[in-house]
Enzyme design. Structure first.
Site, PDB file in Angstrom:
ATOM      1  N   HIS A 105       9.717  -5.602   1.049  1.00  0.00           N
ATOM      2  CA  HIS A 105       8.775  -4.852   1.885  1.00  0.00           C
ATOM      3  C   HIS A 105       7.819  -3.986   1.080  1.00  0.00           C
ATOM      4  O   HIS A 105       6.884  -3.441   1.629  1.00  0.00           O
ATOM      5  CB  HIS A 105       9.542  -3.964   2.871  1.00  0.00           C
ATOM      6  CG  HIS A 105      10.164  -2.770   2.224  1.00  0.00           C
ATOM      7  ND1 HIS A 105      11.355  -2.830   1.562  1.00  0.00           N
ATOM      8  CD2 HIS A 105       9.735  -1.491   2.104  1.00  0.00           C
ATOM      9  CE1 HIS A 105      11.650  -1.641   1.073  1.00  0.00           C
ATOM     10  NE2 HIS A 105      10.687  -0.806   1.382  1.00  0.00           N
TER      11      HIS A 105
HETATM   12  C1  UD1 Z   1       8.879   2.762   4.598  1.00  0.00           C
HETATM   13  C2  UD1 Z   1       9.104   3.740   3.444  1.00  0.00           C
HETATM   14  C3  UD1 Z   1       9.945   3.077   2.359  1.00  0.00           C
HETATM   15  C4  UD1 Z   1      11.214   2.483   2.918  1.00  0.00           C
HETATM   16  C5  UD1 Z   1      10.856   1.514   4.053  1.00  0.00           C
HETATM   17  C6  UD1 Z   1      12.074   0.890   4.682  1.00  0.00           C
HETATM   18  C7  UD1 Z   1       7.333   5.380   2.986  1.00  0.00           C
HETATM   19  C8  UD1 Z   1       6.222   5.720   2.075  1.00  0.00           C
HETATM   20  N1  UD1 Z   1       7.827   4.127   2.839  1.00  0.00           N
HETATM   21  O1  UD1 Z   1       8.053   1.709   4.140  1.00  0.00           O
HETATM   22  O2  UD1 Z   1      10.288   4.066   1.397  1.00  0.00           O
HETATM   23  O3  UD1 Z   1      11.914   1.782   1.907  1.00  0.00           O
HETATM   24  O4  UD1 Z   1      10.131   2.264   5.052  1.00  0.00           O
HETATM   25  O5  UD1 Z   1      11.738   0.082   5.753  1.00  0.00           O
HETATM   26  O6  UD1 Z   1       7.724   6.190   3.810  1.00  0.00           O
HETATM   27  N2  UD1 Z   1       6.243  -1.219  11.355  1.00  0.00           N
HETATM   28  C9  UD1 Z   1       6.644  -1.840  12.507  1.00  0.00           C
HETATM   29  N3  UD1 Z   1       7.713  -1.320  13.157  1.00  0.00           N
HETATM   30  C10 UD1 Z   1       8.374  -0.205  12.735  1.00  0.00           C
HETATM   31  C11 UD1 Z   1       7.934   0.403  11.554  1.00  0.00           C
HETATM   32  C12 UD1 Z   1       6.867  -0.098  10.874  1.00  0.00           C
HETATM   33  O7  UD1 Z   1       6.080  -2.839  12.925  1.00  0.00           O
HETATM   34  O8  UD1 Z   1       9.346   0.221  13.396  1.00  0.00           O
HETATM   35  C13 UD1 Z   1       5.083  -1.753  10.618  1.00  0.00           C
HETATM   36  C14 UD1 Z   1       3.930  -0.761  10.633  1.00  0.00           C
HETATM   37  O9  UD1 Z   1       3.004  -1.143  11.565  1.00  0.00           O
HETATM   38  C15 UD1 Z   1       3.365  -0.800   9.237  1.00  0.00           C
HETATM   39  C16 UD1 Z   1       4.423  -1.502   8.401  1.00  0.00           C
HETATM   40  O10 UD1 Z   1       5.466  -1.924   9.268  1.00  0.00           O
HETATM   41  O11 UD1 Z   1       2.196  -1.542   9.176  1.00  0.00           O
HETATM   42  C17 UD1 Z   1       4.952  -0.584   7.352  1.00  0.00           C
HETATM   43  O12 UD1 Z   1       5.536   0.624   7.910  1.00  0.00           O
HETATM   44  P1  UD1 Z   1       5.461   2.007   7.117  1.00  0.00           P
HETATM   45  O13 UD1 Z   1       6.197   3.045   7.863  1.00  0.00           O
HETATM   46  O14 UD1 Z   1       4.043   2.287   6.769  1.00  0.00           O
HETATM   47  O15 UD1 Z   1       6.184   1.796   5.723  1.00  0.00           O
HETATM   48  P2  UD1 Z   1       7.284   0.781   5.193  1.00  0.00           P
HETATM   49  O16 UD1 Z   1       6.599  -0.290   4.426  1.00  0.00           O
HETATM   50  O17 UD1 Z   1       8.239   0.371   6.287  1.00  0.00           O
END
Ligand code: UD1
Length: 384
Positions: free
Chosen positions: A224
């Site tokens: 991820h």
């Molecule tokens: C975040 C954390 C990372 C952790 C990871 C575990 C930060 C900087 N990064 O990264 O340290 O290892 O979580 O998962 O805080 N999304 C969904 N559904 C959700 C959550 C997110 O669809 O429930 C999508 C969002 O639209 C976004 C992408 O996933 O585009 C990434 O989510 P984001 O919270 O930005 O960071 P992660 O890459 O998950």
């Protein structure tokens, strides 16, 4: 004493579950010094499969407050969390704000608390990758700089903090709180059927997957990190290696993170992943389901820090798809089960073959004993 603890994203939930339980245990054992505990969820992760499911399966109390921040750029997530969390602090007036890990919620709530002169305690302090392109490294550095009590998971983290000039009386070595959760849930996980896990979590039930045989070798994959999934030049060769070289040899189970899926779709690579018969795409799976698969997998390929640690304790040979790690204690050179392979396919290939020849070698770094949360609570009580 009044404590607000904060969760935001998936890796926080396994850390706060034992902490909340340890507070309840303290309140039963020492009713004269009760802790009032308020749990705040920033809502950075919000899907049922990324968030709510973990509250149920790990027995975490429902959050008292949900800030519902959701997705966004780093600045948007951090800024909106700070604005919302400041209001919570002003209303609740806690003695301590306890943050865990290194996600955007960790940073945002530490800054908001410190600016209102509320003490901050960081569980999992002192981890350093040295890689400032990693958003989590920025979060770790700022959080630790602001914290009044730094609870470290291993001896190396303590050295890192001392080298940065953190004063000795703020640092306490408590062990790894994630391993409390692993130990508390190992038996329950072991009872799950792997076939049921696959059937219940298939992302594409309509995909004609030939009956996948999990009785022999299989690989478990998670990815991820922006450094692996956000550029086509990086993601495509890794996918080609997986579909072209690993899948013909053994099934690959891939519980896919929303960010990775979105990127595969954006880069026109999704169809290739779907077309590979031996690549089993799952929704993000629950804690027990992941633990069950990890207990049995022949090899893990991952860029997750938490899985690196779990592989260390379970002994699963782990290829860490990163060039550095903030968790060196999990590496083979420190007695662990993982090796850094970055995102270079030649290196991944070489270590993949080496790992398949290695036996499971479970390791237990100092104080990864399942009792870390109780130590965290006692240090907080002692610091009152
Ligand atoms: C975040 C954390 C990372 C952790 C990871 C575990 C930060 C900087 N990064 O990264 O340290 O290892 O979580 O998962 O805080 N999304 C969904 N559904 C959700 C959550 C997110 O669809 O429930 C999508 C969002 O639209 C976004 C992408 O996933 O585009 C990434 O989510 P984001 O919270 O930005 O960071 P992660 O890459 O998950």
């Amino acid at each position: 004493m009044k404590i607000i603890s904060v969760v935001g994203a998936r890796p926080n939930f396994m850390k706060i579950a034992p902490f909340a339980k340890a507070i309840s245990a303290h309140n039963s054992a020492d009713p004269d010094r009760p802790i009032e505990h308020i749990l705040v969820h920033t809502g950075q992760h919000y899907d049922v499969r990324m968030s709510e499911g973990f509250f149920h399966s790990l027995g975490i109390p429902d959050p008292d407050i949900n800030l519902e921040i959701g997705s966004g750029s780093h600045a948007e997530q951090v800024g909106q969390t700070m604005i919302a969390f400041e209001k919570v602090i002003l209303q609740e007036k806690p003695d301590w704000v306890v943050v865990v890990g290194d996600v955007n919620a960790t940073l945002a709530c530490s800054v908001a608390a410190k600016k209102l002169c509320v003490k901050v305690c960081h569980i999992e302090a002192g981890l350093r990758s040295g890689d400032m392109t990693m958003p989590e490294e920025v979060n770790r550095l700022v959080t630790d700089r602001l914290s009044d009590l730094l609870l470290t998971p291993d001896a190396i983290s303590g050295h890192n903090l001392r080298a940065e000039g953190v004063s000795e009386e703020k640092i306490r070595f408590v062990g790894n709180i994630m391993i409390d959760t692993l130990e508390a849930n190992r038996d329950k996980a072991a009872q799950l059927s792997m076939e049921d896990i696959l059937r219940e979590n298939l992302l594409l039930p309509e995909k004609e997957t030939p009956a996948v045989d999990l009785s022999g070798d299989f690989a478990l994959l998670t990815m991820h990190r922006p450094s692996n999934v956000d550029q086509k030049e990086v993601l495509e060769p890794i996918l080609n290696f997986l579909t072209g070289e690993v899948a013909p040899r053994m099934p690959i189970i891939w519980p896919i993170h929303p960010r990775a899926r979105k990127m595969l779709e954006n880069f026109g690579l999704w169809e290739k992943a779907v077309a590979c018969a031996n690549l089993v795409l799952l929704h993000p799976i629950g804690y027990h389901e992941m633990l069950r698969l990890n207990m049995q997998a022949s090899i893990m390929l991952t860029d997750s820090g938490g899985l690196q640690e779990e592989c260390c304790v379970l002994g699963t040979p782990c290829l860490t798809l990163r060039w550095n790690t903030e968790r060196p204690v999990t590496l083979k050179e420190h007695g662990g089960a993982s090796v850094l392979v970055g995102n270079n396919v030649e290196r991944i290939r070489e270590e993949f073959h080496t790992a398949l020849e290695s036996d499971r070698m479970p390791q237990r770094p100092e104080l990864w004993d399942g009792l870390t949360a109780a130590r965290c609570v006692s240090w907080l009580v002692d610091s009152e």
